[in-house]
Design a protein around this motif. Structure first.
Motif, PDB file in Angstrom:
ATOM      1  N   LEU A   3       0.835  -1.187   0.000  1.00 30.94           N
ATOM      2  CA  LEU A   3       0.000   0.000   0.000  1.00 30.94           C
ATOM      3  C   LEU A   3       0.879   1.250   0.000  1.00 30.94           C
ATOM      4  O   LEU A   3       2.049   1.202   0.377  1.00 30.94           O
ATOM      5  CB  LEU A   3      -0.926  -0.009   1.213  1.00 30.94           C
ATOM      6  N   LEU A   7      -0.548   6.125   3.528  1.00 32.13           N
ATOM      7  CA  LEU A   7      -1.759   5.515   4.056  1.00 32.13           C
ATOM      8  C   LEU A   7      -1.636   5.339   5.569  1.00 32.13           C
ATOM      9  O   LEU A   7      -0.666   4.762   6.059  1.00 32.13           O
ATOM     10  CB  LEU A   7      -2.000   4.158   3.390  1.00 32.13           C
ATOM     11  N   THR A   8      -2.604   5.843   6.302  1.00 32.99           N
ATOM     12  CA  THR A   8      -2.605   5.701   7.753  1.00 32.99           C
ATOM     13  C   THR A   8      -2.989   4.279   8.116  1.00 32.99           C
ATOM     14  O   THR A   8      -4.022   3.774   7.662  1.00 32.99           O
ATOM     15  CB  THR A   8      -3.600   6.688   8.395  1.00 32.99           C
ATOM     16  N   THR A   9      -2.142   3.634   8.905  1.00 29.75           N
ATOM     17  CA  THR A   9      -2.395   2.256   9.309  1.00 29.75           C
ATOM     18  C   THR A   9      -2.275   2.119  10.822  1.00 29.75           C
ATOM     19  O   THR A   9      -1.675   2.952  11.487  1.00 29.75           O
ATOM     20  CB  THR A   9      -1.395   1.286   8.650  1.00 29.75           C
ATOM     21  N   GLY A  12      -0.238  -2.151  10.819  1.00 29.79           N
ATOM     22  CA  GLY A  12      -0.215  -2.677   9.462  1.00 29.79           C
ATOM     23  C   GLY A  12      -1.559  -2.733   8.761  1.00 29.79           C
ATOM     24  O   GLY A  12      -1.624  -2.967   7.562  1.00 29.79           O
ATOM     25  N   LEU A  13      -2.653  -2.525   9.494  1.00 26.09           N
ATOM     26  CA  LEU A  13      -3.991  -2.536   8.887  1.00 26.09           C
ATOM     27  C   LEU A  13      -4.389  -1.121   8.494  1.00 26.09           C
ATOM     28  O   LEU A  13      -4.152  -0.182   9.264  1.00 26.09           O
ATOM     29  CB  LEU A  13      -5.028  -3.068   9.870  1.00 26.09           C
ATOM     30  N   PRO A  14      -4.998  -0.959   7.335  1.00 27.78           N
ATOM     31  CA  PRO A  14      -5.491   0.379   6.982  1.00 27.78           C
ATOM     32  C   PRO A  14      -6.471   0.880   8.051  1.00 27.78           C
ATOM     33  O   PRO A  14      -7.253   0.108   8.605  1.00 27.78           O
ATOM     34  CB  PRO A  14      -6.206   0.173   5.648  1.00 27.78           C
ATOM     35  N   LEU A  15      -6.441   2.159   8.332  1.00 26.61           N
ATOM     36  CA  LEU A  15      -7.286   2.745   9.372  1.00 26.61           C
ATOM     37  C   LEU A  15      -8.775   2.651   9.035  1.00 26.61           C
ATOM     38  O   LEU A  15      -9.612   2.504   9.926  1.00 26.61           O
ATOM     39  CB  LEU A  15      -6.887   4.210   9.591  1.00 26.61           C
ATOM     40  N   SER A  68     -10.067   8.410   5.848  1.00 24.94           N
ATOM     41  CA  SER A  68      -9.305   7.162   5.756  1.00 24.94           C
ATOM     42  C   SER A  68      -9.750   6.327   4.554  1.00 24.94           C
ATOM     43  O   SER A  68      -8.941   5.630   3.938  1.00 24.94           O
ATOM     44  CB  SER A  68      -9.417   6.362   7.054  1.00 24.94           C
ATOM     45  N   LEU A  72      -7.415   5.014   1.499  1.00 23.98           N
ATOM     46  CA  LEU A  72      -7.386   3.605   1.094  1.00 23.98           C
ATOM     47  C   LEU A  72      -7.718   3.458  -0.388  1.00 23.98           C
ATOM     48  O   LEU A  72      -7.067   2.696  -1.112  1.00 23.98           O
ATOM     49  CB  LEU A  72      -8.360   2.790   1.949  1.00 23.98           C
TER      50      LEU A  72
END
Length: 171
Positions: A3, A7-9, A12-15, A68, A72
């Protein structure tokens, strides 16, 4: 899939999928609470402020989810028509949520003032009671509209995520 770096995570998961849960839980819960305090003034006196706080949190989570989600979408290339539909529905949710939040605020405040008026026959007391009733009606209408829009938006988002990724059976 790698990604984009901006990208704000979270771990490790997208927000976005994390913040969306605040919208999906808080706004419908606030809508139920607001409907109850709109229909029962005694409950408004007792639960008005907590319902208003939950409403504010739910409304505040909408722009975070939108921001967010835009991040994404950009990170994934932005070519999915289902995500475009999801984004269009999400853009309608924000004004509805703001209107709902304002209606709950007016309901709680006008109800408080109305409750404090000592003489119910006084013209000022009647105006505040009328404002409280109007705010109650508007709150219920916007609670339903906001909840419907949350469901529609969430459904298109989940469809966009799971389209083609869930096994349909067979071998």
């Amino acid at each position: 899939m790698v990604l984009a770096q901006d990208l704000t995570t979270v771990d490790g998961l997208p927000l976005h999928p994390l913040v969306v849960h605040a919208v999906v839980v808080l706004l419908p819960l606030a809508a139920v609470g607001a409907t109850l305090i709109a229909l029962r003034p005694a409950w408004r006196r007792r639960f008005g402020w907590p319902v208003l706080a939950m409403t504010v949190l739910g409304v505040a989570s909408v722009p975070m989810a939108t921001f967010s989600g835009d991040q994404l979408n950009a990170a994934m290339g932005g070519a999915n028509p289902l995500i475009a539909e999801h984004s269009a529905l999400a853009s309608v949710l924000m004004p509805l949520a703001i209107g709902f939040g304002v209606a709950v605020l007016v309901l709680v405040l006008s109800g408080r003032v109305s409750d404090r008026e000592p003489d119910p026959t006084d013209s000022r007391a009647r105006v505040w009671r009328l404002a409280s009733v109007a705010a109650a009606v508007l709150t219920v209408v916007l609670a339903v509209a906001t909840t419907v829009q949350v469901v529609r938006t969430g459904h298109t988002g989940s469809t966009a995520v799971w389209e083609g990724r869930v096994p349909t059976g067979g071998s």
